[in-house]
Write an enzyme that holds these catalytic residues in place. Structure first.
Site, PDB file in Angstrom:
ATOM      1  N   GLY A  32       0.861  -1.186   0.000  1.00 50.50           N
ATOM      2  CA  GLY A  32       0.000   0.000   0.000  1.00 50.50           C
ATOM      3  C   GLY A  32       0.890   1.225   0.000  1.00 50.50           C
ATOM      4  N   PRO A  33       1.424   1.587  -1.168  1.00 53.26           N
ATOM      5  CA  PRO A  33       2.453   2.618  -1.214  1.00 53.26           C
ATOM      6  C   PRO A  33       1.888   4.032  -1.301  1.00 53.26           C
ATOM      7  CG  PRO A  33       2.196   1.636  -3.368  1.00 53.26           C
ATOM      8  CD  PRO A  33       1.186   0.977  -2.489  1.00 53.26           C
ATOM      9  N   ALA A  91       0.604   7.502   1.321  1.00 54.66           N
ATOM     10  CA  ALA A  91       1.316   8.409   2.220  1.00 54.66           C
ATOM     11  C   ALA A  91       1.946   7.642   3.395  1.00 54.66           C
ATOM     12  CB  ALA A  91       0.343   9.462   2.729  1.00 54.66           C
ATOM     13  N   LYS A 138      -9.644   6.463  18.444  1.00 53.75           N
ATOM     14  CA  LYS A 138      -9.249   7.163  17.208  1.00 53.75           C
ATOM     15  C   LYS A 138     -10.462   7.274  16.292  1.00 53.75           C
ATOM     16  CE  LYS A 138      -6.250   8.883  14.166  1.00 53.75           C
ATOM     17  NZ  LYS A 138      -5.511   8.221  13.109  1.00 53.75           N
ATOM     18  N   ASN A 198     -12.110  10.512  14.503  1.00 52.38           N
ATOM     19  CA  ASN A 198     -12.317  10.565  13.050  1.00 52.38           C
ATOM     20  C   ASN A 198     -13.794  10.767  12.704  1.00 52.38           C
ATOM     21  OD1 ASN A 198      -9.682   8.238  12.660  1.00 52.38           O
ATOM     22  ND2 ASN A 198      -9.643  10.317  11.924  1.00 52.38           N
ATOM     23  N   ASN A 211      -9.638  21.425   9.415  1.00 55.64           N
ATOM     24  CA  ASN A 211     -10.105  20.965  10.724  1.00 55.64           C
ATOM     25  C   ASN A 211     -10.446  22.128  11.668  1.00 55.64           C
ATOM     26  OD1 ASN A 211      -9.516  18.528   9.637  1.00 55.64           O
ATOM     27  ND2 ASN A 211      -7.906  17.958  11.086  1.00 55.64           N
ATOM     28  N   SER A 229      -7.907  13.510   6.130  1.00 51.39           N
ATOM     29  CA  SER A 229      -7.740  12.517   5.061  1.00 51.39           C
ATOM     30  C   SER A 229      -9.014  12.372   4.224  1.00 51.39           C
ATOM     31  CB  SER A 229      -7.349  11.173   5.663  1.00 51.39           C
ATOM     32  OG  SER A 229      -8.284  10.787   6.650  1.00 51.39           O
ATOM     33  N   GLU A 276     -13.166   6.688   3.470  1.00 45.09           N
ATOM     34  CA  GLU A 276     -13.236   5.604   4.456  1.00 45.09           C
ATOM     35  C   GLU A 276     -14.469   5.762   5.364  1.00 45.09           C
ATOM     36  OE1 GLU A 276      -8.964   3.841   5.334  1.00 45.09           O
ATOM     37  OE2 GLU A 276      -9.043   5.914   5.995  1.00 45.09           O
TER      38      GLU A 276
HETATM   39  N1  LIG Z   1      -1.723   9.445   5.756  1.00 38.56           N
HETATM   40  C1  LIG Z   1      -1.749   9.566   7.077  1.00 38.56           C
HETATM   41  O1  LIG Z   1      -1.147  10.504   7.624  1.00 38.56           O
HETATM   42  C2  LIG Z   1      -2.472   8.572   7.938  1.00 38.56           C
HETATM   43  C3  LIG Z   1      -3.185   7.520   7.404  1.00 38.56           C
HETATM   44  N2  LIG Z   1      -3.837   6.633   8.244  1.00 38.56           N
HETATM   45  C4  LIG Z   1      -4.573   5.497   7.702  1.00 38.56           C
HETATM   46  O2  LIG Z   1      -3.658   4.704   6.949  1.00 38.56           O
HETATM   47  C5  LIG Z   1      -4.314   4.109   5.831  1.00 38.56           C
HETATM   48  C6  LIG Z   1      -3.571   4.511   4.548  1.00 38.56           C
HETATM   49  O3  LIG Z   1      -3.686   5.921   4.420  1.00 38.56           O
HETATM   50  P1  LIG Z   1      -2.882   6.764   3.332  1.00 38.56           P
HETATM   51  O4  LIG Z   1      -1.511   6.250   3.201  1.00 38.56           O
HETATM   52  O5  LIG Z   1      -3.087   8.173   3.681  1.00 38.56           O
HETATM   53  O6  LIG Z   1      -3.719   6.394   2.022  1.00 38.56           O
HETATM   54  P2  LIG Z   1      -3.323   6.603   0.505  1.00 38.56           P
HETATM   55  O7  LIG Z   1      -4.595   6.715  -0.252  1.00 38.56           O
HETATM   56  O8  LIG Z   1      -2.289   7.676   0.380  1.00 38.56           O
HETATM   57  O9  LIG Z   1      -2.589   5.235   0.131  1.00 38.56           O
HETATM   58  C7  LIG Z   1      -3.233   4.039  -0.068  1.00 38.56           C
HETATM   59  C8  LIG Z   1      -2.348   3.237  -0.986  1.00 38.56           C
HETATM   60  O10 LIG Z   1      -2.890   1.930  -1.104  1.00 38.56           O
HETATM   61  C9  LIG Z   1      -2.693   1.528  -2.435  1.00 38.56           C
HETATM   62  N3  LIG Z   1      -3.597   0.455  -2.808  1.00 38.56           N
HETATM   63  C10 LIG Z   1      -4.926   0.519  -3.030  1.00 38.56           C
HETATM   64  N4  LIG Z   1      -5.383  -0.693  -3.384  1.00 38.56           N
HETATM   65  C11 LIG Z   1      -4.315  -1.516  -3.379  1.00 38.56           C
HETATM   66  C12 LIG Z   1      -4.141  -2.878  -3.677  1.00 38.56           C
HETATM   67  N5  LIG Z   1      -5.171  -3.634  -4.046  1.00 38.56           N
HETATM   68  N6  LIG Z   1      -2.901  -3.400  -3.576  1.00 38.56           N
HETATM   69  C13 LIG Z   1      -1.854  -2.638  -3.193  1.00 38.56           C
HETATM   70  N7  LIG Z   1      -1.942  -1.326  -2.915  1.00 38.56           N
HETATM   71  C14 LIG Z   1      -3.172  -0.781  -3.018  1.00 38.56           C
HETATM   72  C15 LIG Z   1      -2.945   2.786  -3.250  1.00 38.56           C
HETATM   73  O11 LIG Z   1      -2.372   2.568  -4.513  1.00 38.56           O
HETATM   74  P3  LIG Z   1      -2.521   3.556  -5.757  1.00 38.56           P
HETATM   75  O12 LIG Z   1      -1.422   4.545  -5.527  1.00 38.56           O
HETATM   76  O13 LIG Z   1      -2.272   2.641  -6.903  1.00 38.56           O
HETATM   77  O14 LIG Z   1      -3.906   4.113  -5.682  1.00 38.56           O
HETATM   78  C16 LIG Z   1      -2.223   3.812  -2.402  1.00 38.56           C
HETATM   79  O15 LIG Z   1      -0.867   3.874  -2.764  1.00 38.56           O
HETATM   80  C17 LIG Z   1      -5.759   4.632   5.871  1.00 38.56           C
HETATM   81  O16 LIG Z   1      -6.589   3.708   6.512  1.00 38.56           O
HETATM   82  C18 LIG Z   1      -5.661   5.912   6.717  1.00 38.56           C
HETATM   83  O17 LIG Z   1      -6.872   6.203   7.360  1.00 38.56           O
HETATM   84  C19 LIG Z   1      -3.784   6.754   9.605  1.00 38.56           C
HETATM   85  C20 LIG Z   1      -3.112   7.786  10.164  1.00 38.56           C
HETATM   86  C21 LIG Z   1      -2.391   8.775   9.408  1.00 38.56           C
HETATM   87  C1  LIG Z   2      -6.971  13.257  13.278  1.00 36.82           C
HETATM   88  C2  LIG Z   2      -7.307  13.591  11.841  1.00 36.82           C
HETATM   89  C3  LIG Z   2      -8.721  14.065  11.734  1.00 36.82           C
HETATM   90  C4  LIG Z   2      -6.335  14.695  11.499  1.00 36.82           C
HETATM   91  O1  LIG Z   2      -6.625  15.338  10.311  1.00 36.82           O
HETATM   92  C5  LIG Z   2      -7.130  12.355  10.998  1.00 36.82           C
HETATM   93  O2  LIG Z   2      -6.831  11.295  11.507  1.00 36.82           O
HETATM   94  C6  LIG Z   2      -7.423  12.328   9.551  1.00 36.82           C
HETATM   95  O3  LIG Z   2      -7.212  13.325   8.861  1.00 36.82           O
HETATM   96  O4  LIG Z   2      -7.872  11.261   9.101  1.00 36.82           O
END
Ligand SMILES: NC(=O)C1=CN([C@@H]2O[C@H](COP(=O)(O)OP(=O)(O)OC[C@H]3O[C@@H](n4cnc5c(N)ncnc54)[C@H](OP(=O)(O)O)[C@@H]3O)[C@@H](O)[C@H]2O)C=CC1
Ligand SMILES: CC(C)(CO)C(=O)C(=O)O
Length: 303
Positions: A12-13, A15, A184, A188, A202, A258, A270
């Site tokens: 899951g590449p 953020a 959490k 959210n 926010n 997000s 989500e």
């Molecule tokens: N970003 C943050 O700061 C935070 C995120 N989270 C949680 O972490 C999780 C990920 O968030 P975030 O990184 O922001 O999300 P993103 O949307 O940035 O990344 C999700 C990644 O998953 C990839 N993906 C989707 N489907 C598949 C698949 N079938 N196989 C492999 N890879 C796949 C996407 O690929 P593609 O690039 O091809 O679309 C994308 O690169 C979420 O649940 C979020 O709520 C929690 C706290 C902080």
């Molecule tokens: C805590 C918060 C609401 C910070 O933006 C978050 O987790 C999100 O953006 O999904």
């Protein structure tokens, strides 16, 4: 592809996945896998403005390394988890540990019940976003908690927490991850759907007309969580949940949450992972959820 030593594999590449990958790669070999192969050189900008550049082995789900990874950190959005885990069952040895990083509290139970190896859940307040396909920004430091829903695998959780901490992502292995996931989720639920619906940062939730809307969500969530036996970290009942939510709003005032980022980018949100478990718990306890239902319908209609 082969690996000689057990290596962490991140699937899951986005953020969070790139944040983990670049950080872990500062301590040793780390693999990053997605639906498509990424540029191998990934740059991370730290919250202090430093630049970390790492060359990572990147791959795709259908070409995973043949040796057992040390652990798979699964960092897709919640709605992709079931499909990814189903495909991993055919591709990875049964005992491979998984760490689930998703917000919300749905897939965590499902995967914990069905994956044959250890499953740990992580909840984090780290913040990251993807600048472009070669560049991730670590926007703000946070804390991560890691543990299994049934309290097992504590040694594994401690070891993985130690590796993450050493890589610059402070992580604690905890015996009460269920409680932390719910907390959490409560935050959210109070922030994300409203900022996504009104397309605001926010901090704007502190002002009218939004403040009473947040309070209405908190009122509903507090009753549901009380019925579930989930307590706020400080204080009790509605006032405890209000204190938590408004503290996070204050601390992330400048953020685009997000869910707002997903809406703006035309990606699925989500909302099911965040509002779904609350609505299901409310149904179980016979509690009404008019506010959560309206937010859910609104987001469910966003394409
Ligand atoms: N970003 C943050 O700061 C935070 C995120 N989270 C949680 O972490 C999780 C990920 O968030 P975030 O990184 O922001 O999300 P993103 O949307 O940035 O990344 C999700 C990644 O998953 C990839 N993906 C989707 N489907 C598949 C698949 N079938 N196989 C492999 N890879 C796949 C996407 O690929 P593609 O690039 O091809 O679309 C994308 O690169 C979420 O649940 C979020 O709520 C929690 C706290 C902080
Ligand atoms: C805590 C918060 C609401 C910070 O933006 C978050 O987790 C999100 O953006 O999904």
């Amino acid at each position: 592809m082969t690996m000689t030593d057990p290596i962490p594999l991140i699937i899951g590449p986005g953020a969070l996945g790139r944040l983990l990958a670049v950080r872990l790669a500062t301590r040793g070999e780390t693999w990053l896998a997605g639906r498509r192969r990424l540029p191998a050189t990934q740059t991370l900008t730290t919250p202090e403005g430093q630049t970390l550049v790492r060359c990572l082995p990147t791959t795709t789900l259908d070409a995973l390394p043949t040796h057992t990874p040390l652990v798979v950190h699964l960092t897709t959005k919640a709605m992709a988890v079931e499909a990814v885990v189903a495909s991993l069952r055919q591709r990875l040895p049964a005992g491979t540990p998984l760490v689930l990083w998703q917000n919300g509290f749905g897939v965590q139970r499902l995967v914990s019940d069905h994956w044959p190896g250890p499953v740990l859940c992580a909840t984090t307040t780290e913040g990251a976003y993807v600048e472009d396909d070669r560049h991730v920004v670590h926007a703000g430091h946070g804390q991560t908690a890691l543990g299994s829903l049934d309290g097992r695998h504590q040694d594994l959780a401690r070891r993985l927490a130690g590796r993450l901490t050493a890589a610059g992502l402070p992580t604690e292995s905890v015996p009460d991850i269920r409680l932390r996931l719910w907390r959490k989720l409560a935050v959210n639920a109070a922030i994300n759907p409203l900022v996504a619906r009104f397309r605001i940062r926010n901090g704007q939730l502190r002002d009218r007309p939004f403040r009473p809307m947040v309070d209405a969500v908190i009122d509903e969530v507090a009753v549901i969580l009380d019925a579930e036996g989930v307590t706020p970290p400080e204080g009790v009942g509605v006032s405890g949940w209000q204190a938590l939510v408004w503290r996070v709003v204050e601390g992330t005032a400048g953020n685009r949450a997000s869910m707002l980022q997903d809406v703006l980018a035309g990606r699925p949100t989500e909302h099911e992972a965040i509002l779904g478990p609350l609505r299901a718990a409310a149904r179980h306890h016979g509690l009404p959820t008019p506010t959560l239902d309206a937010l859910y319908r609104e987001l469910d209609g966003v394409k």
